[in-house]
Design an enzyme around this catalytic site. Sequence first.
Site, PDB file in Angstrom:
ATOM      1  N   GLY A  82       0.813  -1.220   0.000  1.00  0.00           N
ATOM      2  CA  GLY A  82       0.000   0.000   0.000  1.00  0.00           C
ATOM      3  C   GLY A  82       0.837   1.257   0.000  1.00  0.00           C
ATOM      4  O   GLY A  82       1.734   1.446  -0.817  1.00  0.00           O
ATOM      5  N   GLY A  83       0.526   2.131   0.969  1.00  0.00           N
ATOM      6  CA  GLY A  83       1.226   3.410   1.042  1.00  0.00           C
ATOM      7  C   GLY A  83       2.723   3.249   1.223  1.00  0.00           C
ATOM      8  O   GLY A  83       3.495   4.146   0.867  1.00  0.00           O
ATOM      9  N   GLY A 108      19.527   8.827 -34.834  1.00  0.00           N
ATOM     10  CA  GLY A 108      18.947   9.672 -33.795  1.00  0.00           C
ATOM     11  C   GLY A 108      19.652   9.476 -32.469  1.00  0.00           C
ATOM     12  O   GLY A 108      19.739  10.401 -31.646  1.00  0.00           O
ATOM     13  N   ALA A 109      20.168   8.275 -32.264  1.00  0.00           N
ATOM     14  CA  ALA A 109      20.833   7.991 -30.992  1.00  0.00           C
ATOM     15  C   ALA A 109      22.084   8.860 -30.820  1.00  0.00           C
ATOM     16  O   ALA A 109      22.465   9.196 -29.702  1.00  0.00           O
ATOM     17  CB  ALA A 109      21.186   6.512 -30.902  1.00  0.00           C
TER      18      ALA A 109
HETATM   19  C1  HXC Z   1      -2.722  -2.995  11.117  1.00  0.00           C
HETATM   20  C2  HXC Z   1      -1.240  -4.658  10.605  1.00  0.00           C
HETATM   21  C3  HXC Z   1      -1.209  -4.221   9.257  1.00  0.00           C
HETATM   22  C4  HXC Z   1      -2.005  -3.105   8.908  1.00  0.00           C
HETATM   23  C5  HXC Z   1       0.111  -5.903   9.451  1.00  0.00           C
HETATM   24  N1  HXC Z   1      -0.410  -5.695  10.654  1.00  0.00           N
HETATM   25  N2  HXC Z   1      -0.365  -5.018   8.561  1.00  0.00           N
HETATM   26  N3  HXC Z   1      -1.996  -4.045  11.535  1.00  0.00           N
HETATM   27  N4  HXC Z   1      -2.735  -2.531   9.869  1.00  0.00           N
HETATM   28  N5  HXC Z   1      -2.011  -2.641   7.661  1.00  0.00           N
HETATM   29  C6  HXC Z   1      -0.149  -6.450  11.892  1.00  0.00           C
HETATM   30  C7  HXC Z   1      -0.729  -7.838  11.803  1.00  0.00           C
HETATM   31  O1  HXC Z   1      -2.059  -7.819  12.202  1.00  0.00           O
HETATM   32  C8  HXC Z   1       0.169  -8.583  12.779  1.00  0.00           C
HETATM   33  O2  HXC Z   1      -0.277  -8.301  14.087  1.00  0.00           O
HETATM   34  C9  HXC Z   1       1.503  -7.913  12.618  1.00  0.00           C
HETATM   35  O3  HXC Z   1       1.230  -6.642  11.999  1.00  0.00           O
HETATM   36  C10 HXC Z   1       2.433  -8.693  11.715  1.00  0.00           C
HETATM   37  O4  HXC Z   1       1.721  -9.006  10.512  1.00  0.00           O
HETATM   38  P1  HXC Z   1       1.694 -10.482   9.885  1.00  0.00           P
HETATM   39  O5  HXC Z   1       0.569 -10.490   8.917  1.00  0.00           O
HETATM   40  O6  HXC Z   1       1.682 -11.474  10.987  1.00  0.00           O
HETATM   41  O7  HXC Z   1       3.107 -10.550   9.186  1.00  0.00           O
HETATM   42  P2  HXC Z   1       3.485 -11.213   7.805  1.00  0.00           P
HETATM   43  O8  HXC Z   1       2.880 -12.575   7.728  1.00  0.00           O
HETATM   44  O9  HXC Z   1       4.960 -11.103   7.694  1.00  0.00           O
HETATM   45  O10 HXC Z   1       2.796 -10.332   6.681  1.00  0.00           O
HETATM   46  C11 HXC Z   1       3.174  -8.985   6.499  1.00  0.00           C
HETATM   47  C12 HXC Z   1       2.198  -8.295   5.509  1.00  0.00           C
HETATM   48  C13 HXC Z   1       0.731  -8.583   5.973  1.00  0.00           C
HETATM   49  C14 HXC Z   1       2.442  -8.865   4.115  1.00  0.00           C
HETATM   50  C15 HXC Z   1       2.551  -6.820   5.497  1.00  0.00           C
HETATM   51  O11 HXC Z   1       0.653  -8.246   7.381  1.00  0.00           O
HETATM   52  C16 HXC Z   1      -0.257  -7.809   5.197  1.00  0.00           C
HETATM   53  O12 HXC Z   1      -0.618  -8.168   4.107  1.00  0.00           O
HETATM   54  N6  HXC Z   1      -0.780  -6.712   5.833  1.00  0.00           N
HETATM   55  C17 HXC Z   1      -1.812  -5.939   5.217  1.00  0.00           C
HETATM   56  C18 HXC Z   1      -1.282  -5.189   4.033  1.00  0.00           C
HETATM   57  C19 HXC Z   1      -2.294  -4.227   3.500  1.00  0.00           C
HETATM   58  O13 HXC Z   1      -3.180  -4.594   2.732  1.00  0.00           O
HETATM   59  N7  HXC Z   1      -2.253  -2.951   3.986  1.00  0.00           N
HETATM   60  C20 HXC Z   1      -3.142  -1.938   3.652  1.00  0.00           C
HETATM   61  C21 HXC Z   1      -2.664  -1.367   2.294  1.00  0.00           C
HETATM   62  S1  HXC Z   1      -3.669  -0.050   1.774  1.00  0.00           S
HETATM   63  P3  HXC Z   1      -0.311  -9.435  15.219  1.00  0.00           P
HETATM   64  O14 HXC Z   1      -0.705  -8.692  16.448  1.00  0.00           O
HETATM   65  O15 HXC Z   1      -1.273 -10.444  14.764  1.00  0.00           O
HETATM   66  O16 HXC Z   1       1.108  -9.962  15.248  1.00  0.00           O
HETATM   67  C22 HXC Z   1      -2.767   1.303   2.087  1.00  0.00           C
HETATM   68  C23 HXC Z   1      -3.481   2.545   1.804  1.00  0.00           C
HETATM   69  C24 HXC Z   1      -2.586   3.655   1.332  1.00  0.00           C
HETATM   70  O17 HXC Z   1      -1.660   1.266   2.505  1.00  0.00           O
HETATM   71  C25 HXC Z   1      -2.512   3.639  -0.123  1.00  0.00           C
HETATM   72  C26 HXC Z   1      -2.085   4.928  -0.649  1.00  0.00           C
HETATM   73  C27 HXC Z   1      -1.849   4.863  -2.157  1.00  0.00           C
END
Ligand code: HXC
Length: 510
Positions: free
Chosen positions: A169-170, A404-405
């Site tokens: 994401g961001g 051209g290059a």
């Molecule tokens: C809150 C989050 C989080 C999030 C991870 N965690 N991402 N908490 N918000 N976005 C937390 C998990 O719940 C977990 O907590 C801990 O962080 C570790 O994550 P895991 O999933 O256990 O780790 P891993 O298996 O290594 O996976 C990492 C990851 C996955 C690939 C980043 O966590 C993931 O897919 N997260 C979501 C990604 C996502 O879709 N984000 C939003 C994008 S939209 P616990 O307590 O269980 O350990 C965005 C908007 C802005 O960013 C866009 C602007 C253009």
Amino acid sequence: MKDILEKLSERRAKARLGGGEARIVAQHRRGKLTARERIELLLDEGSFEEFDTFVEHRCDDFGMEKTKVPGDGVVTGWGTINGRVVFVFAKDFTVFGGSLSETHARKITKIQDMALKAQAPIIGLFDAGGARIQEGVAALAGYGDVFHLNVAASGVIPQISVILGPCAGGDVYSPAMTDFIFMVRDTSYMFVTGPDVVKTVTNETVTAEELGGASVHTVRSSVADGAYDNDVECLLDIRRFMDFLPSNNVTGVPEWPSFDDPDRAEPSLDTLVPDNANKPYDVKELILKTVDEGDFFEIQAGFAKNIVIGFGRIEGRTVGIVANQPMVLAGVLDSDASRKAARFVRFCDCFEIPIVTFVDVPGFLPGTAQEYGGLIKHGAKLLFAYSQATVPKVTVITRKAFGGAYDVMASKHVGADVNYAWPTAQIAVMGAKGAVEIIFRQDIGDPELIAARTKEYEDRFLSPFVAAERGYIDEVIMPRSTRRRLARALALLRDKAVPPPRRKHDNIPL
Ligand code: HXC
């Protein structure tokens, strides 16, 4: 009083643990360092000063009020790299997966503002899951603020992103707007949406590595500029990288002591270009033998290898180098090579880094794949970038400069300041075979006549002298003297000044 001081130490110690011992162990088990360990490696010993250690999130939804961690998933502050100030923020994956809350974003924007005021580079160390899902639009707003400052800082201070874990994401869009992105193999990933979302939306099954690993982004997508085997190797090389960069767009390139004589002759370069014009040679040999102490920091080494870009130094001062690579596709310009070099030229121009161009290019790559892929627009990017750049530009044509290059690759006509050619240079609209087949089409059936015509063309055009006679080449030089010539030309141009035109901004063919 003692109590108060002890309390501060205790609170600091707690904050330094981030998400706690167990998560730090998990982080290490994945082959990754923690945010603070990374900062320690990146900066000069003892130079890091942390800000906002005690900032917490302000979210009450989904039980978040019960889980507050000081620092809120990002460590921010400033320090020095070899004595020069840099600002740093490092995502702490042990705290909510490094995800961005409203207050986490404020910590980053504070550092961005400070870096802009102090006119010093900013380095982001990423290992994070994007917007904090529990915070909804407050997190999105936070990203918006970070993005906005990324753009405000673009071309003012260098912005570097280092990807050291999964980033979604961001946490990929902010790096995408910075100047350079470096990754670590097998532990870092960049994607807009992860493998699970991809499966749901497109029914594709991919691993994180296949979707956004370093091998994807340094070889196929060109999102990233370099990759390393682990955090330590990566962070230590970023220190070396920062030594090449100016602190901002005003102070000019850093000057380091050099023990390499600028007048050093390199006789082996006299035989670098093979007698047979169709035989390749490695342009990196020329680069390494020309720059101070053979120290060259290559950018995007794995992508569009037909062009080489990177930083070196001459007389201790940084130069950006762009060089066609005859070893790959004969050094032809295609879409990928054009946009790779164009962005680099623009970076150099933003930050007043002189550009040295080594030319050996047979032209633009023909074919439907290239045309359908927008070769015209991508090639125009490089033409535009060179034409627009006002930094000192010194060009050396070593062999082919066709069509051209020739114009595009920092020719006199697009504003290069000093243009040299080796005696082996061939400056023409095209090579002899193609040229003769077009202009002497009527003689094709007569091999003897064609051979004579080809010889005539080669003698007349496949040399640097037609261009030199017109002053398009300032001097035909001995290859062995290339370093000395470059050093003198760059010294001559040190105070080059070109007043900017009156306009809001140009309209580069993006
Ligand atoms: C809150 C989050 C989080 C999030 C991870 N965690 N991402 N908490 N918000 N976005 C937390 C998990 O719940 C977990 O907590 C801990 O962080 C570790 O994550 P895991 O999933 O256990 O780790 P891993 O298996 O290594 O996976 C990492 C990851 C996955 C690939 C980043 O966590 C993931 O897919 N997260 C979501 C990604 C996502 O879709 N984000 C939003 C994008 S939209 P616990 O307590 O269980 O350990 C965005 C908007 C802005 O960013 C866009 C602007 C253009």
